[in-house]
Design a protein around this motif. Structure first.
Motif, PDB file in Angstrom:
ATOM      1  N   VAL A  57       0.844  -1.196   0.000  1.00 51.74           N
ATOM      2  CA  VAL A  57       0.000   0.000   0.000  1.00 51.74           C
ATOM      3  C   VAL A  57       0.880   1.247   0.000  1.00 51.74           C
ATOM      4  O   VAL A  57       0.683   2.162  -0.813  1.00 51.74           O
ATOM      5  N   GLU A  58       1.846   1.295   0.892  1.00 54.21           N
ATOM      6  CA  GLU A  58       2.749   2.452   0.929  1.00 54.21           C
ATOM      7  C   GLU A  58       3.472   2.604  -0.411  1.00 54.21           C
ATOM      8  O   GLU A  58       3.601   3.708  -0.942  1.00 54.21           O
ATOM      9  N   ASP A  59       3.910   1.503  -0.945  1.00 53.28           N
ATOM     10  CA  ASP A  59       4.617   1.524  -2.221  1.00 53.28           C
ATOM     11  C   ASP A  59       3.746   2.151  -3.311  1.00 53.28           C
ATOM     12  O   ASP A  59       4.198   3.003  -4.076  1.00 53.28           O
ATOM     13  N   ASP A  60       2.487   1.771  -3.371  1.00 54.13           N
ATOM     14  CA  ASP A  60       1.571   2.326  -4.373  1.00 54.13           C
ATOM     15  C   ASP A  60       1.348   3.819  -4.162  1.00 54.13           C
ATOM     16  O   ASP A  60       1.399   4.608  -5.106  1.00 54.13           O
ATOM     17  N   VAL A  61       1.080   4.209  -2.923  1.00 52.54           N
ATOM     18  CA  VAL A  61       0.763   5.615  -2.634  1.00 52.54           C
ATOM     19  C   VAL A  61       1.957   6.517  -2.964  1.00 52.54           C
ATOM     20  O   VAL A  61       1.789   7.644  -3.443  1.00 52.54           O
ATOM     21  N   LEU A  62       3.146   6.019  -2.779  1.00 54.86           N
ATOM     22  CA  LEU A  62       4.336   6.847  -3.041  1.00 54.86           C
ATOM     23  C   LEU A  62       4.503   7.197  -4.519  1.00 54.86           C
ATOM     24  O   LEU A  62       5.255   8.113  -4.854  1.00 54.86           O
ATOM     25  N   TYR A  63       3.769   6.520  -5.398  1.00 56.58           N
ATOM     26  CA  TYR A  63       3.815   6.900  -6.817  1.00 56.58           C
ATOM     27  C   TYR A  63       2.927   8.098  -7.117  1.00 56.58           C
ATOM     28  O   TYR A  63       2.982   8.658  -8.199  1.00 56.58           O
ATOM     29  N   THR A  67       2.710  10.993  -5.040  1.00 55.41           N
ATOM     30  CA  THR A  67       3.046  12.150  -4.200  1.00 55.41           C
ATOM     31  C   THR A  67       3.296  13.389  -5.051  1.00 55.41           C
ATOM     32  O   THR A  67       3.620  13.292  -6.235  1.00 55.41           O
ATOM     33  N   ALA A  68       3.150  14.556  -4.426  1.00 60.92           N
ATOM     34  CA  ALA A  68       3.317  15.825  -5.150  1.00 60.92           C
ATOM     35  C   ALA A  68       4.751  16.006  -5.631  1.00 60.92           C
ATOM     36  O   ALA A  68       4.978  16.499  -6.740  1.00 60.92           O
ATOM     37  N   CYS A  69       5.715  15.650  -4.825  1.00 60.00           N
ATOM     38  CA  CYS A  69       7.122  15.734  -5.222  1.00 60.00           C
ATOM     39  C   CYS A  69       7.598  14.349  -5.649  1.00 60.00           C
ATOM     40  O   CYS A  69       7.055  13.337  -5.197  1.00 60.00           O
ATOM     41  N   PRO A  70       8.583  14.319  -6.510  1.00 60.00           N
ATOM     42  CA  PRO A  70       8.998  13.037  -7.076  1.00 60.00           C
ATOM     43  C   PRO A  70       9.395  12.010  -6.023  1.00 60.00           C
ATOM     44  O   PRO A  70      10.028  12.340  -5.021  1.00 60.00           O
ATOM     45  N   ARG A  71       9.002  10.797  -6.310  1.00 60.74           N
ATOM     46  CA  ARG A  71       9.448   9.687  -5.471  1.00 60.74           C
ATOM     47  C   ARG A  71      10.930   9.438  -5.743  1.00 60.74           C
ATOM     48  O   ARG A  71      11.385   9.500  -6.880  1.00 60.74           O
ATOM     49  N   ARG A  72      11.645   9.160  -4.660  1.00 58.42           N
ATOM     50  CA  ARG A  72      13.063   8.800  -4.777  1.00 58.42           C
ATOM     51  C   ARG A  72      13.286   7.469  -4.063  1.00 58.42           C
ATOM     52  O   ARG A  72      12.404   6.955  -3.395  1.00 58.42           O
ATOM     53  N   GLU A  73      14.505   6.983  -4.188  1.00 55.19           N
ATOM     54  CA  GLU A  73      14.864   5.720  -3.521  1.00 55.19           C
ATOM     55  C   GLU A  73      14.590   5.784  -2.024  1.00 55.19           C
ATOM     56  O   GLU A  73      14.260   4.785  -1.402  1.00 55.19           O
ATOM     57  N   GLN A 131       3.673   5.795   8.122  1.00 55.27           N
ATOM     58  CA  GLN A 131       3.907   4.362   8.171  1.00 55.27           C
ATOM     59  C   GLN A 131       5.211   4.014   8.887  1.00 55.27           C
ATOM     60  O   GLN A 131       5.734   2.910   8.751  1.00 55.27           O
ATOM     61  N   LEU A 132       5.721   4.998   9.629  1.00 52.10           N
ATOM     62  CA  LEU A 132       6.973   4.793  10.365  1.00 52.10           C
ATOM     63  C   LEU A 132       6.695   4.947  11.859  1.00 52.10           C
ATOM     64  O   LEU A 132       6.771   6.050  12.415  1.00 52.10           O
ATOM     65  N   PRO A 133       6.368   3.838  12.531  1.00 51.85           N
ATOM     66  CA  PRO A 133       6.116   3.918  13.963  1.00 51.85           C
ATOM     67  C   PRO A 133       7.384   4.271  14.721  1.00 51.85           C
ATOM     68  O   PRO A 133       8.472   3.779  14.393  1.00 51.85           O
ATOM     69  N   VAL A 134       7.234   5.127  15.697  1.00 47.32           N
ATOM     70  CA  VAL A 134       8.401   5.544  16.476  1.00 47.32           C
ATOM     71  C   VAL A 134       8.696   4.495  17.554  1.00 47.32           C
ATOM     72  O   VAL A 134       7.826   4.086  18.304  1.00 47.32           O
TER      73      VAL A 134
END
Ligand code: FES
Length: 107
Positions: free
Chosen positions: A67-73, A75-81, A88-91
């Motif tokens: 899901v995260e992988d799909d949503v990152l395509y 985003t307003a600014c370009p996806r990077r590595e 999705q990053l629990p502290v």
């Protein structure tokens, strides 16, 4: 608790202490760090919590799911590595010292 650094596109940095069970996104919102919109509230749907993990980071992060992988395509600014959704990053204590770069825009 983890000390997390948010760096804005202009170089300004904000360092905050974030407690579990918050996420990197929630840590920004709770501390009034600009640059993360999080329109969906953290359900991995909007892509407006996009961040770039510092390329020199050795902080262990959870793997990205589909899901995260799909949503990152979308985003307003370009996806990077090094793109991630901060919701999705629990502290955990392991995230202490994390440096995230905020994109120029979220929407
Ligand atoms: S807050 Fe919407 S995708 Fe992270």
């Amino acid at each position: 608790m983890a000390k997390i650094t948010y760096q804005h596109p202009n170089g300004t940095i904000t360092v905050v202490d974030v407690q579990a069970p918050n996420t990197v996104m929630r840590g920004a919102k709770l501390n009034n760090v600009d640059g993360i919109e999080a329109q969906c509230g953290g359900s991995a749907q909007c892509g407006t919590c996009h961040v770039y993990i510092d390329e020199a980071s050795t902080v262990p992060l959870p793997p990205m799911d589909e899901v995260e992988d799909d949503v990152l395509y979308g985003t307003a600014c370009p996806r990077r590595e090094n793109s991630r959704l901060s919701c999705q990053l629990p502290v955990t204590d392991d995230l202490d010292g994390l440096l995230v770069h905020l994109p120029e825009a979220q929407s």
